[in-house]
Design an enzyme around this catalytic site. Structure first.
Site, short mmCIF file in Angstrom:
data_model
loop_
_atom_site.label_atom_id
_atom_site.label_comp_id
_atom_site.label_asym_id
_atom_site.label_seq_id
_atom_site.Cartn_x
_atom_site.Cartn_y
_atom_site.Cartn_z
N GLY A 79 0.78 -1.23 0.00
CA GLY A 79 0.00 0.00 0.00
C GLY A 79 0.82 1.28 0.00
O GLY A 79 0.24 2.36 -0.13
N GLY A 84 4.23 -3.12 -3.51
CA GLY A 84 4.15 -3.35 -4.95
C GLY A 84 4.35 -2.04 -5.68
O GLY A 84 5.43 -1.71 -6.16
N ARG A 85 3.27 -1.25 -5.70
CA ARG A 85 3.24 0.00 -6.47
C ARG A 85 4.45 0.91 -6.21
O ARG A 85 5.01 1.47 -7.14
CB ARG A 85 1.96 0.75 -6.06
CG ARG A 85 1.73 2.05 -6.73
CD ARG A 85 0.68 2.85 -5.95
NE ARG A 85 -0.50 2.08 -5.66
CZ ARG A 85 -1.57 2.02 -6.44
NH1 ARG A 85 -1.59 2.69 -7.56
NH2 ARG A 85 -2.63 1.31 -6.10
N CYS A 135 -13.15 0.99 -28.78
CA CYS A 135 -14.50 1.50 -29.07
C CYS A 135 -15.31 1.67 -27.80
O CYS A 135 -16.31 0.97 -27.58
CB CYS A 135 -15.19 0.57 -30.06
SG CYS A 135 -14.27 0.50 -31.59
N1 LLP Z 1 -0.58 -7.23 -0.54
C1 LLP Z 1 -1.85 -7.53 -0.83
C2 LLP Z 1 -2.51 -8.61 -0.07
C3 LLP Z 1 -2.53 -6.84 -1.84
O1 LLP Z 1 -3.79 -7.13 -2.12
C4 LLP Z 1 -1.86 -5.80 -2.56
C5 LLP Z 1 -2.54 -5.07 -3.62
C6 LLP Z 1 -0.52 -5.53 -2.22
C7 LLP Z 1 0.09 -6.25 -1.20
C8 LLP Z 1 0.29 -4.49 -2.93
O2 LLP Z 1 -0.23 -3.22 -2.80
P1 LLP Z 1 0.61 -1.96 -3.32
O3 LLP Z 1 1.86 -1.88 -2.50
O4 LLP Z 1 0.90 -2.20 -4.76
O5 LLP Z 1 -0.28 -0.78 -3.13
N2 LLP Z 1 -4.98 -2.19 -9.55
C9 LLP Z 1 -5.02 -1.17 -8.52
C10 LLP Z 1 -4.31 -1.60 -7.26
C11 LLP Z 1 -4.83 -2.90 -6.68
C12 LLP Z 1 -4.08 -3.36 -5.46
C13 LLP Z 1 -4.48 -4.73 -5.06
N3 LLP Z 1 -3.75 -5.27 -3.95
C14 LLP Z 1 -4.43 0.12 -9.08
O6 LLP Z 1 -4.04 0.16 -10.24
O7 LLP Z 1 -4.42 1.14 -8.38
#
Ligand code: LLP
Length: 436
Positions: free
Chosen positions: A240, A281-282, A361
């Site tokens: 997150g 992740g992000r 489209c």
């Molecule tokens: N751990 C779990 C259990 C998760 O569900 C997620 C993301 C992460 C870690 C990693 O989160 P991050 O560090 O990337 O924020 N497609 C959406 C984001 C979906 C996130 C889903 N879970 C977007 O493009 O904003």
């Protein structure tokens, strides 16, 4: 040196000119900076050093095997949410014990495979899932390591409703009040090792404060579990951590800004021998990637200026799905047109506003709305910034457009790490038919 920067009006990724690269790859193409991935991972490792956490990179954010390999080399484990992501992680050479397997809907065959290879943790999201894991582990005469995902009823009010995961009533985790009972029921199983609690409160979380609220819930749970004789020694706080999309309203906290208060809150847990995990992740991948595209046409529609490009929601669905705003700018500009910030909403005196749209489209196929841009014309290259996370991984073949290639850059070297799909790829899985 920033991984993506303008030099004399030309956008570079590390030491590669992206205009020159596009002559070889054609467009659209995803381009990643190895230094950016490494810099973010090292940043997290350094900032959280006192907690000595295991960082399990969230494969779902950007899962190319070659990227997983380079992060694993630097010490990252992996957070996966499907058999396919587990396969990717293992193909990248990640040790199974360094993998967490999360997700609310693990299928039987995925559970069986994860037990067989010996994943580090199942992040379990329901009582029925735990029963299923126990049943498979028993049948296979194995012991599965389990982390129970708590729904702590904590979130960040700024997180988009579609990516808010930690509040009550979302599909994620087990409601806190039922968690002690789950431990009581399953702790004695010789086929389960209930070692940890897990939380992932949403994506993105714009500062440390929601994590601190989640830690309070986590610590209360640790106490309850200890008191009832089912102690755990591992706390996984999920991912997150936000990435900078250029929006001045959401200033990106540094890794230290997150780490300082979180470390403070977890110091006693760590001192008592506890282990901490994160699943970023992000933050690692978003600003490591851009999506390069070419202007096909420009036109007027009513009172709007429209730029039609050769990519869109099929390759980057975030604007259509979450109203996400990605900064977009030409790859080659006059030195005076080098952008002063990456704010997608910036206004520049003398620049017209454009809608940047794709070929799909649907009206939702819009990469940017009302964007100030220097004059653009057919064949100009544009870069869609901060596209490394949830970009290529969410790309589809909608409208039967092959998916773009991925290129990884390190210094002056560019490596094709995924080729462009072909028309043949579109029909490969349909090429044989047989009665079933
Ligand atoms: N751990 C779990 C259990 C998760 O569900 C997620 C993301 C992460 C870690 C990693 O989160 P991050 O560090 O990337 O924020 N497609 C959406 C984001 C979906 C996130 C889903 N879970 C977007 O493009 O904003």
């Amino acid at each position: 040196m920033p991984p993506f920067e303008y030099r004399d009006g030309e956008l570079f990724c590390e030491d590669v000119s992206l205009a020159e690269l596009c002559q070889r790859t054609r467009t659209p193409a995803y381009v990643y900076s190895q230094a950016a991935f490494e810099g973010q991972l090292r940043g997290a490792q350094a900032a959280f050093a006192e907690l000595d956490p295991e960082l399990r990179y969230s494969v779902k954010s950007c899962g190319n095997v070659h990227i997983l390999k380079l992060l694993a080399r630097l010490g990252a484990g992996m957070d996966v949410v499907s058999g396919g992501e587990l396969y990717r992680a293992l193909r990248a050479g990640v040790k199974p014990e360094r993998v967490c397997f999360a997700g609310v809907g693990k299928a039987d065959h995925e559970i069986e495979e994860a037990i067989r290879v010996g994943v580090g943790f199942f992040n379990v999201e329901s009582e029925q899932e735990l029963e299923t894991i126990e049943r498979f582990a028993r049948a296979m005469n194995k012991r599965a390591r389990v982390s129970i995902r708590i729904n702590p009823d904590v979130g960040d009010s700024k997180t988009h409703i579609k990516t808010n995961t930690g509040t009550r009533g979302t599909k994620f985790g087990i409601d806190s009040e039922r968690v002690p009972g789950v431990f009581k029921t399953f702790a004695a199983s010789p086929h389960l090792e209930l070692r940890a609690i897990h939380m992932h409160i949403g994506s993105p979380i714009y500062g440390p404060e929601p994590y601190l609220r989640a830690i309070v819930v986590g610590q209360a749970m640790l106490k309850t579990l200890e008191a009832q004789g089912t102690p755990v020694d591992t706390l996984n706080l999920g991912g997150g951590f936000m990435a900078d999309y250029g929006n001045p309203e959401h200033v990106e906290p540094s890794w230290e800004d997150y780490a300082r208060p979180i470390t403070e809150a977890l110091r006693p847990f760590k001192a008592a021998g506890g282990k901490v995990l994160f699943e970023p992740g992000r933050r690692i991948s978003a600003n490591a990637g851009v999506l390069l595209t070419r202007v096909l046409y420009t036109k007027r529609s009513g009172d709007r200026n429209v730029v039609v490009v050769d990519t869109g929601m099929h390759h980057l669905i975030r604007p259509a799905m979450y109203d996400a705003e990605h900064f977009i700018w030409p790859v080659s500009v006059q030195p005076s047109q080098v952008p002063s910030s990456r704010d997608p909403r910036q206004r520049v005196a003398g620049y017209d506003l454009f809608d940047v749209v794709g070929p799909i489209c649907e009206s939702s196929d819009r990469l940017g709305e009302h964007r100030a841009l220097p004059p653009v014309k057919r064949d100009d290259l544009l870069a869609v910034f901060s596209a490394g996370a949830y970009g290529m991984v969410m790309a589809s073949q909608y409208n039967a457009v092959p998916r773009p290639p991925e290129v990884l850059i390190s210094g002056s070297e560019a490596t094709l790490i995924r080729r462009r799909e072909t028309y043949e790829d579109l029909v490969t899985a349909e090429s044989e038919t047989h009665p079933i």
